[in-house]
Design a protein around this motif. Structure first.
Motif, PDB file in Angstrom:
ATOM      1  N   THR A 159      20.119  -1.815 -62.853  1.00 40.97           N
ATOM      2  CA  THR A 159      19.398  -2.760 -63.699  1.00 40.97           C
ATOM      3  C   THR A 159      18.632  -2.125 -64.857  1.00 40.97           C
ATOM      4  OG1 THR A 159      17.573  -2.619 -62.122  1.00 40.97           O
ATOM      5  CG2 THR A 159      19.081  -4.465 -61.860  1.00 40.97           C
ATOM      6  N   THR A 160      18.536  -0.806 -64.887  1.00 40.26           N
ATOM      7  CA  THR A 160      17.751  -0.185 -65.954  1.00 40.26           C
ATOM      8  C   THR A 160      18.661   0.569 -66.922  1.00 40.26           C
ATOM      9  OG1 THR A 160      17.445   1.744 -64.558  1.00 40.26           O
ATOM     10  CG2 THR A 160      15.669   0.117 -64.541  1.00 40.26           C
ATOM     11  N   GLY A 161      18.099   1.026 -68.020  1.00 38.65           N
ATOM     12  CA  GLY A 161      18.901   1.745 -69.014  1.00 38.65           C
ATOM     13  C   GLY A 161      20.054   0.870 -69.464  1.00 38.65           C
ATOM     14  N   ARG A 162      21.222   1.466 -69.633  1.00 38.46           N
ATOM     15  CA  ARG A 162      22.397   0.635 -69.871  1.00 38.46           C
ATOM     16  C   ARG A 162      22.858   0.139 -68.510  1.00 38.46           C
ATOM     17  NH1 ARG A 162      28.003   2.395 -72.953  1.00 38.46           N
ATOM     18  NH2 ARG A 162      29.114   0.475 -72.565  1.00 38.46           N
ATOM     19  N   PRO A 163      22.767  -1.160 -68.250  1.00 37.85           N
ATOM     20  CA  PRO A 163      23.072  -1.634 -66.896  1.00 37.85           C
ATOM     21  C   PRO A 163      24.535  -1.377 -66.531  1.00 37.85           C
ATOM     22  CG  PRO A 163      22.075  -3.372 -68.246  1.00 37.85           C
ATOM     23  CD  PRO A 163      22.442  -2.250 -69.168  1.00 37.85           C
ATOM     24  N   GLY A 164      24.823  -1.484 -65.240  1.00 39.10           N
ATOM     25  CA  GLY A 164      26.198  -1.283 -64.808  1.00 39.10           C
ATOM     26  C   GLY A 164      26.306  -1.377 -63.301  1.00 39.10           C
ATOM     27  N   PRO A 165      27.527  -1.362 -62.797  1.00 41.45           N
ATOM     28  CA  PRO A 165      27.708  -1.460 -61.351  1.00 41.45           C
ATOM     29  C   PRO A 165      27.437  -0.131 -60.644  1.00 41.45           C
ATOM     30  CG  PRO A 165      29.836  -1.297 -62.442  1.00 41.45           C
ATOM     31  CD  PRO A 165      28.803  -1.309 -63.525  1.00 41.45           C
ATOM     32  N   VAL A 166      26.855  -0.204 -59.465  1.00 39.68           N
ATOM     33  CA  VAL A 166      26.635   0.961 -58.610  1.00 39.68           C
ATOM     34  C   VAL A 166      27.281   0.638 -57.259  1.00 39.68           C
ATOM     35  CG1 VAL A 166      24.905   2.443 -57.524  1.00 39.68           C
ATOM     36  CG2 VAL A 166      24.489   1.532 -59.814  1.00 39.68           C
ATOM     37  N   VAL A 167      27.986   1.601 -56.709  1.00 32.49           N
ATOM     38  CA  VAL A 167      28.745   1.370 -55.482  1.00 32.49           C
ATOM     39  C   VAL A 167      28.135   2.171 -54.338  1.00 32.49           C
ATOM     40  CG1 VAL A 167      31.021   1.596 -54.404  1.00 32.49           C
ATOM     41  CG2 VAL A 167      30.848   1.039 -56.854  1.00 32.49           C
ATOM     42  N   ILE A 168      27.978   1.543 -53.191  1.00 29.43           N
ATOM     43  CA  ILE A 168      27.479   2.246 -51.999  1.00 29.43           C
ATOM     44  C   ILE A 168      28.475   2.076 -50.861  1.00 29.43           C
ATOM     45  CG2 ILE A 168      25.604   2.475 -50.332  1.00 29.43           C
ATOM     46  CD1 ILE A 168      23.685   1.324 -52.318  1.00 29.43           C
ATOM     47  N   ASP A 169      29.005   3.182 -50.388  1.00 26.83           N
ATOM     48  CA  ASP A 169      29.965   3.179 -49.296  1.00 26.83           C
ATOM     49  C   ASP A 169      29.197   3.448 -48.000  1.00 26.83           C
ATOM     50  OD1 ASP A 169      32.575   2.874 -48.484  1.00 26.83           O
ATOM     51  OD2 ASP A 169      33.158   4.958 -48.871  1.00 26.83           O
ATOM     52  N   LEU A 170      29.289   2.500 -47.072  1.00 24.38           N
ATOM     53  CA  LEU A 170      28.460   2.558 -45.866  1.00 24.38           C
ATOM     54  C   LEU A 170      29.298   2.708 -44.600  1.00 24.38           C
ATOM     55  CD1 LEU A 170      26.032  -0.453 -46.568  1.00 24.38           C
ATOM     56  CD2 LEU A 170      25.356   1.950 -46.401  1.00 24.38           C
ATOM     57  N   PRO A 171      29.382   3.908 -44.043  1.00 21.88           N
ATOM     58  CA  PRO A 171      30.108   4.076 -42.779  1.00 21.88           C
ATOM     59  C   PRO A 171      29.484   3.227 -41.670  1.00 21.88           C
ATOM     60  CG  PRO A 171      29.680   6.196 -43.817  1.00 21.88           C
ATOM     61  CD  PRO A 171      28.888   5.176 -44.581  1.00 21.88           C
ATOM     62  N   VAL A 172      30.327   2.724 -40.770  1.00 22.75           N
ATOM     63  CA  VAL A 172      29.832   1.839 -39.697  1.00 22.75           C
ATOM     64  C   VAL A 172      28.697   2.461 -38.907  1.00 22.75           C
ATOM     65  CG1 VAL A 172      30.669   0.211 -37.970  1.00 22.75           C
ATOM     66  CG2 VAL A 172      32.305   1.651 -39.176  1.00 22.75           C
ATOM     67  N   ASN A 173      28.835   3.760 -38.596  1.00 22.30           N
ATOM     68  CA  ASN A 173      27.796   4.355 -37.753  1.00 22.30           C
ATOM     69  C   ASN A 173      26.485   4.562 -38.506  1.00 22.30           C
ATOM     70  OD1 ASN A 173      29.367   6.328 -39.159  1.00 22.30           O
ATOM     71  ND2 ASN A 173      28.257   7.906 -38.044  1.00 22.30           N
ATOM     72  N   VAL A 174      26.507   4.445 -39.820  1.00 22.34           N
ATOM     73  CA  VAL A 174      25.252   4.498 -40.581  1.00 22.34           C
ATOM     74  C   VAL A 174      24.509   3.174 -40.429  1.00 22.34           C
ATOM     75  CG1 VAL A 174      24.291   4.562 -42.917  1.00 22.34           C
ATOM     76  CG2 VAL A 174      25.967   6.269 -42.208  1.00 22.34           C
TER      77      VAL A 174
END
Ligand SMILES: Cc1ncc(C[n+]2csc(CCOP(=O)(O)OP(=O)(O)O)c2C)c(N)n1
Ligand SMILES: [Mg+2]
Lengths: 555, 158
Positions: free
Chosen positions: A147-162
Motif C-alpha cells: 500500500t505504500t510507495g508505488r503500490p503493488g501486489p505482494v505474495v505470501i506462500d504459507l506452508p500448512v505446518n506454518v
C-alpha cells in the motif's frame, strides 16, 4: 496462539473486511478458522483467477488492498495472471497461497509449485514463510509494501505446518525494512525549477496517469491545471483523475487517444508528466513523442523516470506532496493562443463515428446519458469495447474506471466488476464486455448470482475478437486468422442458466429501453447487444508510428 | 561502458535469485557476479560487472535499489577503489618446465597451490588486466582448467 487464529487476527489488524478465496488441501485448517470470523466477508469465486481480479477490482474502487487466497499448486498458479495484472497497474493487493509442509518443499510433493520463484518478476515482493514465528511480521510487512510507495501486489506462500503451528510471536506495531524508504517529498530546488519552466512555457501539456489516483491528488491536479491554464491529457489508467468534461481536458492520449490530445502533445513545448510512465501505448514512436518539449516528470518510482525518455526535471516523490510544493509557485497564465489552437483541433478532429446501424459508440453514449447523474463505476474487459468505453463514456471522478491497462487481460472485467460492487455497494457497477473476453471468466456469473451482486453486464457482441480483427483488417490484408466468433453461444441462455436475467438487443431503437431496464432491475442483469460487426476503433496510431500520424476518423 | 556496481542486501533466502532474475528479466548484460557475507552477518554484498550505455547503467542502479532487500547501491566508476579478481588455473607442466613457469608466477605474485606429475595449479589475484595477461602467458603451456571469482571492489579511504 494457533497460526490460523493469528492469521485471521493479522488480517483484522490490517482492517481487511473482505477476502476472495478458494479452498484446497493446504488451506483447510485456515478456512476452518476464517469461516468463523464474522468481521471478514468471504467471497468464493469460481476460479482463482476470478478471485485475484475481484480483489484487484475491489482495490481499484476503494483504494484499500485487495486480499486473495488460493491453495498450493494449481490454485496458486491460477492466481498468476491476476498478480501480474495488479503489478502492471500498480494495484495494492496481498495474495496468500497455501504451500506444502516445509519438510516437503523441493520434493515435487503433491500440489507443490515454487510459487515465490514463479511470481518473483510479477510482484512487488514475495515471501515463503518457513519459520512460523515470522508469519505475523511478514503479513504486516506485506500490507505495508502493497500500500505504500508505488503500490503493488505482494505474495505470501504459507506452508500448512506454518499456519497450524503454535506461534509465540505477536503482531508487530511497526515494520523494519531497512531497504525500503520511498521518497515522498520533492527536492525543493527541482520543484522551483519545474515551476519556473511551467511559468515560462507557452504550450504546456499536463500528462497524467494512474499514479494520480493512487496518490489521491486529483483535486490538486485540477487546481494546478486551472491555475496555470494547463491542458490535461490522461492515460487510460488515469481516466477519472481529471474530468473528461472539463474545458481543459484533452481526453485520453496515445494509440487510441483523441486526435487533439495527440496533436497537443506533439506540439507542446513543455510536457509535465505526473504519475505516468511513458508506456509504449502512449508514446508511439519514441523519437517523435513530444519532440519540441522539455519534460518534467513527477513519479514515486525512480525507475520510471528517464526509463523511456530523457527527462529535464525529474521529481521523485509522492505526486500529492510534490504538487503541494509546486502549486503555490505556479503563476496563473491566460495562454490564449495555445488554448485557441487546442479548441481548433477539437473542432476540426472531434471524436465521432458513423451513426448508421447499431454502433458500440452509440451504446456507450446512451449509457453515459443514462448514468451521468448516478454514482457509476465502469469496468471493462480488453479489446475494442474497452477503447470505446474509454473514449465515449465520460469519466469525471477517480476510481470509477476499472480496466486492465498494463497487462491487457481479457477476462479481467467480470470478476473485477464483482470486486468493485463489493467495495462500493452503493454504486451502479457495469462490466462492458466483448463477446470474446466474457468467455474467459464467465464462471463468475455464479459468484455474482450467489452473492446477489447487482452488476450489469453489457456485452458489445460483434462476434469477433474485434481488436485483433481490426489489426488484421488494417495491417494484414483483411485475413481474419482465427478471430471469427460467429458460433458464439447464446449469452442470454447462459446468463439465465446461472439465474441472471438477460436480454438480447438487435436494433438501435431498442438500446435505450434495454439499458433502462437493466439499470432499473434490482439484481444483476446481462445485455447481449449485437453491434455492427466490423466497426473499428478510431483514431488509431499504427504500432511503432508517431502519435501525430493517426489513421481513421480524421476527416 | 563497463561498470562495477555493488549492492548491499539483506541476507535473506531468495535474494540472489531476485538479483539474477532482475538482470535476466530486464535484459541487462551481466559479466560477472560475486556474492558473499559482509562485516554484518545479516547483510551480504553482491558485486556485479555490467555493460551498457549510461541510460542502461542508470536503470541497473535504480532497479537494484528498488528491490526491497537492497539496502545500498554503489557504482565504482567514479570512486577510487580497489578491485580484485581471484583465479585458479591448472596448466600442463612437466617437471622440466617448472622452473620457467615459477619465474612468471613470481612476477605476477601468484602462488602454486597444487602440483601433479605433469600439472600445476596456480592461484593469482589482482586486477582484471593483470590476470588476463597472466592467462595469456600460460596459454603456450596448455590450460587444462580455469576458474575466476568475478570482480569484487571496495572504496578507498573512509
Ligand atoms: C488473455 C488474453 N488473451 C489474448 C489477448 C489478445 N487480445 C486483445 S484484444 C482481443 C480480442 C478481444 O475480443 P472481444 O473480447 O470480443 O472484444 P472486442 O475487441 O471484440 O471488443 C484479443 C484476443 C488478450 N489481450 N488477453
Ligand atoms: Mg468481440
Amino acid at each position: 496462539m494457533k497460526g490460523t487464529k493469528l492469521f485471521v487476527e493479522s488480517l483484522l489488524n490490517e482492517n481487511v473486511d473482505v477476502v476472495f478465496g478458494y479452498p484446497g488441501g493446504a488451506l483447510i485448517p485456515l478456512f476452518d478458522e476464517l469461516v468463523d470470523c464474522k468481521k471478514i466477508r468471504f467471497i468464493l469465486p469460481r476460479h482463482e483467477q476470478g478471485g485475484a481480479h475481484a480483489a484487484d477490482g475491489y482495490a481499484r474502487v476503494t483504494g484499500k488492498p485487495g486480499v486473495v487466497i488460493a491453495t498450493s499448486g494449481p490454485g496458486a498458479t491460477n492466481l498468476v495472471t491476476g498478480i501480474a495484472n495488479a503489478y502492471m497497474d500498480s494495484i495494492p493487493m496481498v495474495a496468500f497461497t497455501g504451500q506444502v509442509k516445509t519438510n516437503l518443499i523441493g520434493n515435487d510433493a503433491f500440489q507443490e509449485v515454487d510459487l515465490t520463484g514463479i511470481t518473483r518478476s510479477i510482484c512487488k515482493h514475495n515471501y515463503l514463510v518457513k519459520n512460523p514465528e515470522e508469519m505475523p511480521e511478514i503479513i504486516k510487512e506485506a500490507f505495508h509494501l502493497a500500500t505504500t510507495g508505488r503500490p503493488g501486489p505482494v505474495v505470501i506462500d504459507l506452508p500448512v505446518n506454518v499456519t497450524t503451528a503454535d506461534i509465540k510471536a505477536k503482531i508487530p506495531k511497526t515494520v523494519n525494512l531497512p531497504g525500503y524508504k520511498p521518497n515522498m517529498e520533492g527536492n525543493p530546488k527541482q520543484v522551483a525549477k519545474a515551476a519556473e519552466m511551467i511559468n515560462e512555457a507557452e504550450r504546456p501539456v499536463l500528462y497524467i496517469g494512474g499514479g494520480i489516483i493512487s496518490s489521491g491528488c486529483c483535486d490538486q491536479i485540477k487546481t494546478l491545471a486551472e491555475k496555470g491554464n494547463l491542458p490535461v491529457t490522461p492515460t487510460m489508467m488515469g481516466l477519472g483523475a481529471f474530468p473528461d468534461t472539463h474545458k481543459l481536458s484533452l481526453n485520453m492520449l496515445g494509440m487510441h487517444g483523441t486526435a487533439y490530445a495527440n496533436y497537443a502533445v506533439t506540439h507542446c513545448d513543455l510536457l509535465i508528466a505526473v504519475g505516468a510512465r511513458f508506456d509504449d501505448r502512449v508514446t508511439g514512436k519514441i523519437e517523435e513523442f513530444a519532440p519540441d518539449a522539455k519534460i518534467i516528470h513527477i513519479d514515486i518510482d525512480p525507475t520510471s523516470v528517464s526509463k523511456n525518455v530523457p527527462v529535464d526535471v525529474p521529481l521523485v516523490g509522492d505526486a500529492g506532496r510534490i504538487l503541494k510544493q509546486l502549486i503555490p509557485q505556479v503563476k496563473s497564465q491566460p495562454r490564449k493562443a495555445w488554448l485557441a489552437q487546442i479548441d481548433q483541433w477539437k473542432k476540426d478532429f472531434p471524436l465521432k463515428y458513423d451513426e448508421k446501424g447499431l454502433k458500440p459508440q452509440f451504446v456507450l453514449e446512451t449509457l453515459y446519458d443514462q448514468t451521468k447523474s448516478k454514482k457509476t463505476i465502469i469496468c471493462t474487459e480488453v479489446g475494442q469495447h474497452q477503447m470505446w468505453s474509454a473514449l465515449f463514456y465520460k469519466f469525471t471522478k477517480p476510481r470509477t474506471w476499472v480496466s486492465s491497462g498494463g497487462l491487457g487481460t481479457m477476462g479481467f472485467g467480470l470478476p473485477a466488476s464483482m470486486g468493485a460492487q463489493i467495495g462500493k455497494p452503493d454504486h451502479l457497477v457495469f462490466n462492458i464486455a466483448g463477446d470474446g473476453s466474457i468467455q474467459m471468466n464467465i464462471q463468475e456469473l455464479a459468484t455474482i448470482k450467489n452473492n446477489n451482486l447487482p452488476v450489469k453486464i453489457i456485452i458489445l457482441n460483434n462476434h469477433y475478437l474485434g481488436m485483433v480483427r481490426q489489426w488484421q483488417q488494417l495491417f494484414f490484408n483483411g485475413k481474419y486468422a482465427h478471430t471469427d466468433l460467429c458460433d458464439n453461444p447464446d449469452f442470454v441462455k447462459i446468463s439465465e442458466a446461472y439465474g441472471i436475467p438477460a436480454m438480447c438487443v438487435e436494433k438501435k431503437e431498442d438500446v435505450l429501453a434495454a439499458l433502462k431496464k437493466a439499470i432499473a432491475h434490482k439484481g444483476p442483469f446481462l445485455l447481449d447487444i449485437r453491434v455492427d460487426r466490423e466497426e473499428n476503433v478510431f483514431p488509431m496510431v499504427p504500432a511503432g508510428e508517431a502519435i501525430s500520424r493517426m489513421i481513421g476518423g480524421m476527416a | 561502458m563497463r561498470h562495477i556496481i555493488s549492492a548491499t542486501v539483506q541476507n535473506k533466502p531468495g535474494v540472489l535469485a531476485r538479483v539474477a532474475g532482475l538482470f535476466s528479466a530486464r535484459g541487462f548484460n551481466i559479466e560477472s557476479l560475486a556474492v558473499g557475507e559482509t562485516e554484518d552477518p545479516t547483510r551480504s554484498r553482491m558485486t556485479v560487472v555490467v555493460g551498457g550505455d549510461e541510460a542502461i547503467l542508470e536503470q541497473v542502479r535504480k532497479q537494484l535499489a528498488k528491490l526491497i532487500d537492497t539496502i545500498k547501491v554503489q557504482d565504482f566508476q567514479t570512486t577510487p577503489c580497489v578491485k580484485r579478481d581471484l583465479m585458479l588455473i591448472k596448466i600442463k607442466c612437466p617437471p622440466q618446465k617448472r622452473a620457467e613457469t615459477m619465474e612468471i608466477i613470481n612476477v605476477f605474485r601468484g602462488r602454486v597451490v597444487d602440483l601433479g606429475e605433469k600439472t600445476m595449479m596456480i592461484e593469482v589475484a589482482g586486477e582484471e588486466d593483470k590476470i588476463d595477461a597472466f592467462v595469456n602467458l600460460m596459454r603456450p603451456y596448455g590450460i587444462l582448467e580455469m576458474v575466476r571469482t568475478g570482480r569484487i571492489a571496495m572504496a578507498r579511504g573512509e
